[in-house]
Design an enzyme around this catalytic site. Structure first.
Site, PDB file in Angstrom:
ATOM      1  N   LEU A  65     -30.932 -12.266 -24.227  1.00 34.13           N
ATOM      2  CA  LEU A  65     -32.037 -12.347 -25.189  1.00 34.13           C
ATOM      3  C   LEU A  65     -32.652 -10.987 -25.540  1.00 34.13           C
ATOM      4  CD1 LEU A  65     -33.944 -15.579 -24.091  1.00 34.13           C
ATOM      5  CD2 LEU A  65     -32.271 -15.286 -25.937  1.00 34.13           C
ATOM      6  N   ASN A  96     -28.818  -8.162 -18.658  1.00 30.55           N
ATOM      7  CA  ASN A  96     -28.461  -6.964 -19.446  1.00 30.55           C
ATOM      8  C   ASN A  96     -29.565  -6.563 -20.404  1.00 30.55           C
ATOM      9  OD1 ASN A  96     -27.905  -9.416 -20.774  1.00 30.55           O
ATOM     10  ND2 ASN A  96     -26.462  -8.465 -22.170  1.00 30.55           N
ATOM     11  N   ASP A 306     -22.144 -18.019 -24.495  1.00 31.07           N
ATOM     12  CA  ASP A 306     -22.131 -16.570 -24.262  1.00 31.07           C
ATOM     13  C   ASP A 306     -22.858 -15.859 -25.401  1.00 31.07           C
ATOM     14  OD1 ASP A 306     -21.616 -14.379 -22.665  1.00 31.07           O
ATOM     15  OD2 ASP A 306     -19.685 -13.956 -23.575  1.00 31.07           O
TER      16      ASP A 306
END
Length: 417
Positions: A65, A96, A306
């Site tokens: 996000l 990430n 994903d």
């Protein structure tokens, strides 16, 4: 909130109402009554929709996000709104971000940002500090703060001993390690699947071997250490076979596949469109068919979107330099229904909760209402008008779809698309 959902077909093999068309009466967070032609109530809002189906709430095991650090790509608030309108009542949030989610305070931050949202957030903590593959991160502290697993998103752990130690360490608190599989030396400068298409286009290829070597190595490590391992987004025929063999040996391994690897192939690369640059790459049709077979025989445990929002500056550029990733939440269900049977799709969109040791909520009276609402009949084409993500980097633009997510009911909140 009090609602009555009218004439909905239940898709939930664990429920006595499976495959029945019924009404559901929901009082705040609890399924109060299930039956046919329930009596109208003046203080209950009625939900009526053509071809309405209901299942346990979908759970996506891999969502990025952006926030914190990359809010220009996506924020937690908007991302969870996207997830809700796409049918997902829960998402596993990848680490990430900037900074990386590698400590207790970062896990608490994203959980706090998601407070009161209809879609639940379950953070994945980084396995190594700053996801640099050198030292293990604060795994136990992150577990106590709400992290459901540990992995360095999109990064292979090249140090086999470090992964071995991680697999051993998390067993003390029943932790789960996620290991993305791609040998960076074998990958080299590759940007797409190695094969006929890459040769024809003059693009550097990533051989299937790059993934399969690491799948094999990590399964050997798991056999040595015991514990639990999740291998995300596999993409090749041999990877499916290796995991099938490991499961037959009794290893506690699970795996996922991305929607785009089930639906699309590397033939999409002909126009050099960077929306199709993903990791692992889109493979040949033989691999795609092997992945579908792996879904049908339950070698592959779960399907993920994903979902990776990416700003236009990192996508609209030369293919070699563009970032990997496609958004996938909005298109996931409609794309899957073009290649898989409905019951199997629902199974693979809900079974992730068991993998990550989260509560499942069968559709029975007295249970929490954690529900996804969807249709199955309508044919349509995915376009920019269907994207509510801040980033528009979808590999499914222009793709014909079947069926749509209508919305969710979770945490006492109804969200409709």
């Amino acid at each position: 909130m009090k609602i009555i959902i009218r004439q909905a077909k239940i898709i939930d093999p664990s429920s006595t109402f499976h495959n029945q068309v019924v009404d559901l009466k929901i009082n705040e967070t609890i399924i109060e009554k299930i039956g046919k032609n329930l009596t109208p109530e003046t203080d209950y809002e009625e939900i009526i929709h053509t071809d309405l189906h209901i299942s346990q709430g979908w759970f996506d095991t891999s969502v990025s996000l952006g926030e914190p650090g990359y809010e220009d790509r996506e924020t937690i608030a908007n991302g969870l709104n996207v997830a809700a309108k796409s049918g997902f009542t829960g998402v596993a949030l990848q680490p990430n971000t900037f900074p990386i989610l590698d400590n207790q305070s970062q896990i608490l931050f994203v959980k706090q940002k998601a407070t009161h949202a209809a879609t639940d957030v379950f953070p994945i903590g980084a396995l190594t500090k700053n996801s640099d593959g050198t030292d293990l991160a604060e795994l136990f502290d992150m577990k106590n703060s709400g992290a459901i697993a540990f992995g360095d998103y999109g990064k292979n752990i090249s140090n086999a001993n470090l992964l071995k130690i991680g697999l051993q360490y998390v067993q003390d608190f029943e932790g789960l390690v996620i290991a993305f599989c791609q040998d960076e030396k074998i990958k080299g400068n590759g940007v797409v699947n190695e094969g006929i298409v890459s040769t024809r286009l003059g693009l550097k290829g990533i051989p299937n071997l790059a993934e399969e070597l690491m799948v094999a190595r990590n399964l050997f490590l798991l056999e040595y250490t015991g514990g639990k391992l999740h291998i995300p987004t596999i993409s090749t025929t041999k990877s499916v076979a290796l995991i099938r063999e490991a499961k037959n040996k009794g290893l506690q391994v699970t795996c996922s596949v991305a929607v785009h690897n089930l639906v699309l192939t590397d033939e999409k690369l002909v126009g050099f469109d960077t929306r199709y640059k993903v990791a692992p790459p889109l493979r040949a049709n033989l691999d795609r068919m092997a992945l579908i077979k792996g879904i049908l025989d339950n070698t592959i445990d779960v399907i993920t979107s994903d979902h990776i929002p990416m700003d236009i500056e990192h996508k609209k550029m030369e293919f070699d330099l563009a970032k990997n990733g496609t958004i996938g939440l909005e298109s996931a269900f409609g794309a899957l229904l073009t290649v898989l049977p409905l019951d199997k799709i629902i199974e693979k969109l809900t079974s992730g909760r068991k993998i990550f040791n989260l509560q499942s909520t069968e559709i029975v009276e007295g249970n929490l209402a954690n529900l996804t609402l969807f249709t199955t009949d309508n044919d349509w084409t995915f376009s920019k008008e269907n994207i509510i993500s801040k980033s528009k980097n979808s590999a499914f633009l222009g793709t014909k779809m079947k069926g749509k997510a209508v919305g969710i009911y979770n945490n006492g909140t109804l969200i409709l698309g």
